[in-house]
Scaffold this motif. Structure first.
Motif, PDB file in Angstrom:
ATOM      1  N   LEU A 187     -10.219   4.494 -18.712  1.00  0.00           N
ATOM      2  CA  LEU A 187      -9.309   4.106 -17.641  1.00  0.00           C
ATOM      3  C   LEU A 187      -9.852   4.577 -16.298  1.00  0.00           C
ATOM      4  CD1 LEU A 187      -5.923   5.168 -19.267  1.00  0.00           C
ATOM      5  CD2 LEU A 187      -6.997   2.901 -19.322  1.00  0.00           C
ATOM      6  N   TYR A 188      -9.299   4.035 -15.216  1.00  0.00           N
ATOM      7  CA  TYR A 188      -9.641   4.558 -13.902  1.00  0.00           C
ATOM      8  C   TYR A 188      -9.142   5.995 -13.786  1.00  0.00           C
ATOM      9  CZ  TYR A 188     -10.890  -0.133 -12.345  1.00  0.00           C
ATOM     10  OH  TYR A 188     -11.495  -1.356 -12.201  1.00  0.00           O
ATOM     11  N   ASN A 189      -9.817   6.805 -12.940  1.00  0.00           N
ATOM     12  CA  ASN A 189      -9.463   8.219 -12.826  1.00  0.00           C
ATOM     13  C   ASN A 189      -8.698   8.511 -11.538  1.00  0.00           C
ATOM     14  OD1 ASN A 189     -11.376   8.178 -10.810  1.00  0.00           O
ATOM     15  ND2 ASN A 189     -12.964   9.161 -12.045  1.00  0.00           N
ATOM     16  N   ALA A 190      -8.439   9.807 -11.302  1.00  0.00           N
ATOM     17  CA  ALA A 190      -7.622  10.213 -10.152  1.00  0.00           C
ATOM     18  C   ALA A 190      -8.288   9.872  -8.826  1.00  0.00           C
ATOM     19  CB  ALA A 190      -7.341  11.713 -10.235  1.00  0.00           C
ATOM     20  N   ALA A 191      -9.631   9.920  -8.781  1.00  0.00           N
ATOM     21  CA  ALA A 191     -10.335   9.583  -7.537  1.00  0.00           C
ATOM     22  C   ALA A 191     -10.069   8.130  -7.154  1.00  0.00           C
ATOM     23  CB  ALA A 191     -11.836   9.825  -7.705  1.00  0.00           C
ATOM     24  N   TYR A 192     -10.071   7.252  -8.157  1.00  0.00           N
ATOM     25  CA  TYR A 192      -9.771   5.837  -7.908  1.00  0.00           C
ATOM     26  C   TYR A 192      -8.322   5.683  -7.450  1.00  0.00           C
ATOM     27  CZ  TYR A 192      -9.068   0.847  -8.803  1.00  0.00           C
ATOM     28  OH  TYR A 192      -8.767  -0.475  -8.670  1.00  0.00           O
ATOM     29  N   MET A 193      -7.410   6.430  -8.118  1.00  0.00           N
ATOM     30  CA  MET A 193      -5.993   6.335  -7.778  1.00  0.00           C
ATOM     31  C   MET A 193      -5.749   6.733  -6.333  1.00  0.00           C
ATOM     32  SD  MET A 193      -2.680   8.293  -9.445  1.00  0.00           S
ATOM     33  CE  MET A 193      -3.163   9.877  -8.787  1.00  0.00           C
ATOM     34  N   LYS A 194      -6.404   7.775  -5.885  1.00  0.00           N
ATOM     35  CA  LYS A 194      -6.191   8.263  -4.521  1.00  0.00           C
ATOM     36  C   LYS A 194      -6.494   7.175  -3.501  1.00  0.00           C
ATOM     37  CE  LYS A 194      -7.542  11.939  -1.331  1.00  0.00           C
ATOM     38  NZ  LYS A 194      -8.406  13.131  -1.137  1.00  0.00           N
ATOM     39  N   ASN A 195      -7.632   6.491  -3.681  1.00  0.00           N
ATOM     40  CA  ASN A 195      -8.015   5.440  -2.743  1.00  0.00           C
ATOM     41  C   ASN A 195      -7.151   4.186  -2.915  1.00  0.00           C
ATOM     42  OD1 ASN A 195     -10.105   7.020  -1.695  1.00  0.00           O
ATOM     43  ND2 ASN A 195     -11.531   6.354  -3.273  1.00  0.00           N
ATOM     44  N   ARG A 196      -6.946   3.809  -4.178  1.00  0.00           N
ATOM     45  CA  ARG A 196      -6.210   2.570  -4.454  1.00  0.00           C
ATOM     46  C   ARG A 196      -4.742   2.690  -4.031  1.00  0.00           C
ATOM     47  NH1 ARG A 196      -6.759  -1.840  -8.032  1.00  0.00           N
ATOM     48  NH2 ARG A 196      -5.097  -3.301  -7.447  1.00  0.00           N
ATOM     49  N   LEU A 197      -4.134   3.848  -4.262  1.00  0.00           N
ATOM     50  CA  LEU A 197      -2.723   4.027  -3.925  1.00  0.00           C
ATOM     51  C   LEU A 197      -2.498   3.858  -2.433  1.00  0.00           C
ATOM     52  CD1 LEU A 197       0.112   4.693  -4.896  1.00  0.00           C
ATOM     53  CD2 LEU A 197      -0.438   7.126  -4.627  1.00  0.00           C
ATOM     54  N   GLU A 198      -3.389   4.434  -1.639  1.00  0.00           N
ATOM     55  CA  GLU A 198      -3.258   4.296  -0.190  1.00  0.00           C
ATOM     56  C   GLU A 198      -3.366   2.837   0.229  1.00  0.00           C
ATOM     57  OE1 GLU A 198      -5.349   5.984   3.914  1.00  0.00           O
ATOM     58  OE2 GLU A 198      -5.870   6.845   1.962  1.00  0.00           O
ATOM     59  N   GLU A 199      -4.300   2.103  -0.370  1.00  0.00           N
ATOM     60  CA  GLU A 199      -4.454   0.685  -0.064  1.00  0.00           C
ATOM     61  C   GLU A 199      -3.196  -0.101  -0.427  1.00  0.00           C
ATOM     62  OE1 GLU A 199      -7.876  -0.716  -2.115  1.00  0.00           O
ATOM     63  OE2 GLU A 199      -9.286   0.497  -0.959  1.00  0.00           O
ATOM     64  N   GLU A 200      -2.633   0.193  -1.616  1.00  0.00           N
ATOM     65  CA  GLU A 200      -1.452  -0.545  -2.080  1.00  0.00           C
ATOM     66  C   GLU A 200      -0.227  -0.260  -1.212  1.00  0.00           C
ATOM     67  OE1 GLU A 200      -1.256  -2.905  -4.244  1.00  0.00           O
ATOM     68  OE2 GLU A 200      -3.388  -2.746  -4.757  1.00  0.00           O
ATOM     69  N   VAL A 201      -0.068   0.981  -0.783  1.00  0.00           N
ATOM     70  CA  VAL A 201       1.055   1.332   0.081  1.00  0.00           C
ATOM     71  C   VAL A 201       0.943   0.592   1.407  1.00  0.00           C
ATOM     72  CG1 VAL A 201       2.127   3.198   1.405  1.00  0.00           C
ATOM     73  CG2 VAL A 201       1.499   3.571  -0.988  1.00  0.00           C
ATOM     74  N   GLN A 202      -0.267   0.592   1.974  1.00  0.00           N
ATOM     75  CA  GLN A 202      -0.470  -0.113   3.247  1.00  0.00           C
ATOM     76  C   GLN A 202      -0.252  -1.619   3.084  1.00  0.00           C
ATOM     77  OE1 GLN A 202      -0.918   1.238   6.228  1.00  0.00           O
ATOM     78  NE2 GLN A 202      -0.783   3.257   5.254  1.00  0.00           N
ATOM     79  N   ARG A 203      -0.676  -2.176   1.952  1.00  0.00           N
ATOM     80  CA  ARG A 203      -0.480  -3.610   1.709  1.00  0.00           C
ATOM     81  C   ARG A 203       1.021  -3.932   1.561  1.00  0.00           C
ATOM     82  NH1 ARG A 203      -3.667  -3.967  -2.211  1.00  0.00           N
ATOM     83  NH2 ARG A 203      -5.476  -4.766  -1.107  1.00  0.00           N
ATOM     84  N   ALA A 204       1.739  -3.033   0.872  1.00  0.00           N
ATOM     85  CA  ALA A 204       3.183  -3.245   0.699  1.00  0.00           C
ATOM     86  C   ALA A 204       3.901  -3.215   2.041  1.00  0.00           C
ATOM     87  CB  ALA A 204       3.746  -2.179  -0.238  1.00  0.00           C
ATOM     88  N   ILE A 205       3.496  -2.295   2.908  1.00  0.00           N
ATOM     89  CA  ILE A 205       4.112  -2.209   4.240  1.00  0.00           C
ATOM     90  C   ILE A 205       3.797  -3.460   5.051  1.00  0.00           C
ATOM     91  CG2 ILE A 205       4.059  -0.954   6.429  1.00  0.00           C
ATOM     92  CD1 ILE A 205       3.531   1.605   4.794  1.00  0.00           C
ATOM     93  N   ARG A 206       2.538  -3.886   4.974  1.00  0.00           N
ATOM     94  CA  ARG A 206       2.093  -5.023   5.781  1.00  0.00           C
ATOM     95  C   ARG A 206       2.816  -6.315   5.387  1.00  0.00           C
ATOM     96  NH1 ARG A 206      -2.940  -4.998   4.415  1.00  0.00           N
ATOM     97  NH2 ARG A 206      -3.413  -3.281   5.836  1.00  0.00           N
ATOM     98  N   TYR A 207       2.994  -6.533   4.090  1.00  0.00           N
ATOM     99  CA  TYR A 207       3.572  -7.793   3.616  1.00  0.00           C
ATOM    100  C   TYR A 207       5.025  -7.651   3.149  1.00  0.00           C
ATOM    101  CZ  TYR A 207      -1.276  -9.334   3.731  1.00  0.00           C
ATOM    102  OH  TYR A 207      -2.553  -9.644   4.132  1.00  0.00           O
ATOM    103  N   SER A 208       5.633  -6.494   3.423  1.00  0.00           N
ATOM    104  CA  SER A 208       7.033  -6.236   3.054  1.00  0.00           C
ATOM    105  C   SER A 208       7.274  -6.466   1.563  1.00  0.00           C
ATOM    106  CB  SER A 208       7.971  -7.140   3.887  1.00  0.00           C
ATOM    107  OG  SER A 208       7.834  -6.865   5.251  1.00  0.00           O
TER     108      SER A 208
END
Length: 265
Positions: A187-208
């Motif tokens: 599976l993906y590890n915590a390092a991937y989660m750290k970067n991906r989570l930030e991207e997903e949060v920003q995408r959620a904010i951008r597109y509501s």
């Protein structure tokens, strides 16, 4: 005399090859350093060899490893804390310093007699990635002793091997930090989660859009997976992971992290 010198050089080259093999096999750094110190202890010129690692304190060192003809003395030194402003200055200067009958250095003589009970020493600053990371000490207690140039050349070679081992350790650690996939589960590890989570949060904010992070704790998962006595149970859990990943990846990402949940479990 010529044959003895040839045999000596062949032996040293053989030992250097052994060190190189340990490094290429990604042996643990402490194991490599201890092996080098033990090989140095076999030289007639050195009766005690130590690797000093600097502390955050401006004058402090920890004896990370030691080896010599007196195994008891070496054992007592390992892990010992040493304070010396003079040694820290040598480390900062990134040079080799020799203290013996011909090359008298009062500060060095006082330091080596106080901490190691010896009057002669070769002190090498170990440089890794352009930074001083430790001191390699090779000591001799004999009065009127002088280190020969041939011996100094050999000590330099072993000092370079210590530096190579430390650089290799740093590169391995860096590679592990950059790795995005967990070796145990795939599976993906915590390092991937750290970067991906930030991207997903920003995408959620951008597109509501909504964004959720679900944390689940599998009790004793690592112990079961790594235990040879529970291979069947581990296989079942790994298959469960495969199923979970196939299910989750339709709408998200499944990640393994060793961080504990907030409830302490």
């Amino acid at each position: 005399h010529l044959n003895l010198e040839i045999n000596r050089r062949v032996l040293v080259l053989s030992q250097l090859l052994q060190v190189g093999n340990l490094i290429s096999q990604s042996a643990k750094l402490d194991e490599v350093i201890q092996f080098i110190l033990e090989k140095l202890a076999q030289m007639d010129e050195t009766e005690l060899n130590c690797f000093l690692q600097p502390e955050e304190d401006p004058s402090g060192f920890i004896v990370r490893a030691a080896a010599g003809t007196n195994s008891r003395q070496a054992g007592e030194l390992a892990g010992k804390r040493i304070e010396s402003v003079w040694l820290r200055r040598l480390l900062k200067e990134k040079q080799m310093t020799v203290v013996d009958r011909q090359r008298s250095v009062p500060e060095g003589l006082e330091c080596f007699q106080k901490h190691f009970g010896m009057a002669n020493a070769v002190c090498q600053a170990i440089i890794s990635m352009s930074q001083p990371v430790g001191l390699l000490l090779s000591l001799n207690p004999r009065p009127e002793f002088v280190f020969q140039e041939e011996s100094l050349d050999l000590l330099k070679l072993f000092g370079k091997q210590v530096a190579i081992a430390m650089e290799n350790e740093a590169l391995i650690h860096r590679a592990e930090e950059l790795r995005l996939v967990d070796d145990l589960t795939g599976l993906y590890n915590a390092a991937y989660m750290k970067n991906r989570l930030e991207e997903e949060v920003q995408r959620a904010i951008r597109y509501s859009r909504s964004c959720a992070l679900v944390l689940a704790n599998l009790d004793e998962f690592i112990r079961i997976i790594r235990s040879s006595a529970n291979r069947e149970e581990a296989k079942v859990k790994l298959l469960a992971f495969e199923f979970a990943r196939a299910t989750v990846e339709r709408f998200g990402v499944l990640i393994r992290s060793e961080a504990r949940l907030t409830n302490g479990r």
